[in-house]
Design a protein around this motif. Structure first.
Motif, mmCIF file in Angstrom:
data_model
loop_
_atom_site.group_PDB
_atom_site.id
_atom_site.type_symbol
_atom_site.label_atom_id
_atom_site.label_comp_id
_atom_site.label_asym_id
_atom_site.label_seq_id
_atom_site.Cartn_x
_atom_site.Cartn_y
_atom_site.Cartn_z
ATOM 1 N N ALA A 128 0.844 -1.206 0.000
ATOM 2 C CA ALA A 128 0.000 0.000 0.000
ATOM 3 C C ALA A 128 0.875 1.251 0.000
ATOM 4 N N ASP A 129 0.512 2.203 -0.865
ATOM 5 C CA ASP A 129 1.292 3.427 -1.014
ATOM 6 C C ASP A 129 0.444 4.676 -0.755
ATOM 7 N N ARG A 130 -0.730 4.721 -1.371
ATOM 8 C CA ARG A 130 -1.620 5.860 -1.171
ATOM 9 C C ARG A 130 -3.063 5.385 -1.328
ATOM 10 N N PHE A 131 -3.989 6.242 -0.914
ATOM 11 C CA PHE A 131 -5.404 5.877 -0.986
ATOM 12 C C PHE A 131 -6.232 7.079 -1.392
ATOM 13 N N GLU A 132 -7.430 6.788 -1.862
ATOM 14 C CA GLU A 132 -8.401 7.838 -2.154
ATOM 15 C C GLU A 132 -9.789 7.306 -1.818
ATOM 16 N N ILE A 133 -10.621 8.211 -1.319
ATOM 17 C CA ILE A 133 -11.988 7.855 -0.956
ATOM 18 C C ILE A 133 -12.940 8.714 -1.775
ATOM 19 N N ASP A 134 -13.905 8.054 -2.394
ATOM 20 C CA ASP A 134 -14.931 8.731 -3.182
ATOM 21 C C ASP A 134 -16.270 8.167 -2.731
ATOM 22 N N GLY A 135 -16.969 8.905 -1.856
ATOM 23 C CA GLY A 135 -18.226 8.398 -1.321
ATOM 24 C C GLY A 135 -17.980 7.148 -0.499
ATOM 25 N N ASN A 136 -18.632 6.050 -0.882
ATOM 26 C CA ASN A 136 -18.473 4.790 -0.166
ATOM 27 C C ASN A 136 -17.427 3.874 -0.819
ATOM 28 N N LYS A 137 -16.553 4.445 -1.649
ATOM 29 C CA LYS A 137 -15.535 3.677 -2.370
ATOM 30 C C LYS A 137 -14.140 4.087 -1.897
ATOM 31 N N LEU A 138 -13.337 3.090 -1.508
ATOM 32 C CA LEU A 138 -11.939 3.286 -1.138
ATOM 33 C C LEU A 138 -11.084 2.600 -2.183
ATOM 34 N N THR A 139 -10.089 3.309 -2.706
ATOM 35 C CA THR A 139 -9.115 2.707 -3.611
ATOM 36 C C THR A 139 -7.742 2.849 -2.969
ATOM 37 N N ILE A 140 -7.070 1.724 -2.782
ATOM 38 C CA ILE A 140 -5.698 1.733 -2.283
ATOM 39 C C ILE A 140 -4.787 1.428 -3.458
ATOM 40 N N HIS A 141 -3.883 2.356 -3.737
ATOM 41 C CA HIS A 141 -2.901 2.189 -4.802
ATOM 42 C C HIS A 141 -1.642 1.591 -4.196
ATOM 43 N N THR A 142 -1.056 0.597 -4.866
ATOM 44 C CA THR A 142 0.137 -0.048 -4.337
ATOM 45 C C THR A 142 1.372 0.340 -5.146
ATOM 46 N N THR A 143 2.528 0.059 -4.577
ATOM 47 C CA THR A 143 3.780 0.315 -5.293
ATOM 48 C C THR A 143 3.927 -0.630 -6.480
ATOM 49 N N GLY A 144 3.165 -1.698 -6.519
ATOM 50 C CA GLY A 144 3.203 -2.646 -7.630
ATOM 51 C C GLY A 144 2.214 -2.326 -8.727
ATOM 52 N N GLN A 145 1.666 -1.095 -8.748
ATOM 53 C CA GLN A 145 0.728 -0.637 -9.780
ATOM 54 C C GLN A 145 -0.608 -1.368 -9.751
ATOM 55 N N THR A 146 -0.978 -1.902 -8.600
ATOM 56 C CA THR A 146 -2.290 -2.522 -8.427
ATOM 57 C C THR A 146 -3.179 -1.558 -7.657
ATOM 58 N N LYS A 147 -4.459 -1.566 -7.981
ATOM 59 C CA LYS A 147 -5.445 -0.787 -7.234
ATOM 60 C C LYS A 147 -6.374 -1.780 -6.547
ATOM 61 N N LEU A 148 -6.457 -1.698 -5.224
ATOM 62 C CA LEU A 148 -7.406 -2.497 -4.467
ATOM 63 C C LEU A 148 -8.653 -1.642 -4.272
ATOM 64 N N VAL A 149 -9.808 -2.159 -4.672
ATOM 65 C CA VAL A 149 -11.056 -1.391 -4.633
ATOM 66 C C VAL A 149 -11.973 -1.983 -3.567
ATOM 67 N N PHE A 150 -12.457 -1.102 -2.679
ATOM 68 C CA PHE A 150 -13.300 -1.510 -1.559
ATOM 69 C C PHE A 150 -14.586 -0.705 -1.551
ATOM 70 N N ILE A 151 -15.617 -1.279 -0.911
ATOM 71 C CA ILE A 151 -16.860 -0.566 -0.650
ATOM 72 C C ILE A 151 -17.075 -0.560 0.871
#
Length: 156
Positions: A128-151
């Motif tokens: 995990a490197d950085r995150f962003e929250i948009d409403g009820n959506k969390l996206t965690i960006h990783t150093t491996g260029q993957t985005k983990l998407v959560f609700i």
């Protein structure tokens, strides 16, 4: 037509025809974003799926029951579907995140279809490197260029 010209035409056809313009709209992580409630990082988040860049396209993988809960005291807990996990997290610059002091149970999780996520979800979370929250959506960006998407979800 010579062989070299033919090879270039075939190559460009694969590159340009293989890149569908609708590919940016991936259905496995799509859900309706709600703004009815304001969510902060200190919430409960259910893994919906991941995006990862792979050779000119995004690969999308559905989540398999993983979740994470960030607490105000700087700790987190969660599950990769079968195994529990936890540790500490730190936020800096309002969107940078790092997870430390990682612990995880080591149950043998066979036959429940979660074998992929038992390794993949914790492996990606540790990057995990950085995150962003948009409403009820969390996206965690990783150093491996993957985005983990959560609700966001409420614990019962």
């Amino acid at each position: 037509m010579n062989k070299l010209s033919f090879c270039f035409q075939v190559f460009f056809a694969f590159v340009f025809l293989g890149c569908d313009t609708d590919e940016g709209h991936l259905t496995c992580c799509d859900f309706e974003i709600s703004y009815e409630k304001e969510y902060g990082l200190e919430s409960n988040w259910s893994l919906v799926g991941t995006y990862q860049m792979k050779n000119w396209k995004e690969e999308c993988t559905d989540g398999a029951g993983g979740w994470i809960s960030f607490k105000e005291d700087g700790t987190f807990s969660g599950s990769s579907s079968c195994n529990a996990m936890g540790g500490k997290y730190k936020v800096s610059d309002s969107d940078k995140i790092s997870l430390t002091d990682w612990t995880q149970t080591l149950r043998g999780c066979i036959g429940n279809g979660s074998e992929y996520w038992e390794e993949k979800f914790p492996e990606e979370l540790l990057k995990a490197d950085r995150f962003e929250i948009d409403g009820n959506k969390l996206t965690i960006h990783t150093t491996g260029q993957t985005k983990l998407v959560f609700i966001a979800f409420e614990m019962q």
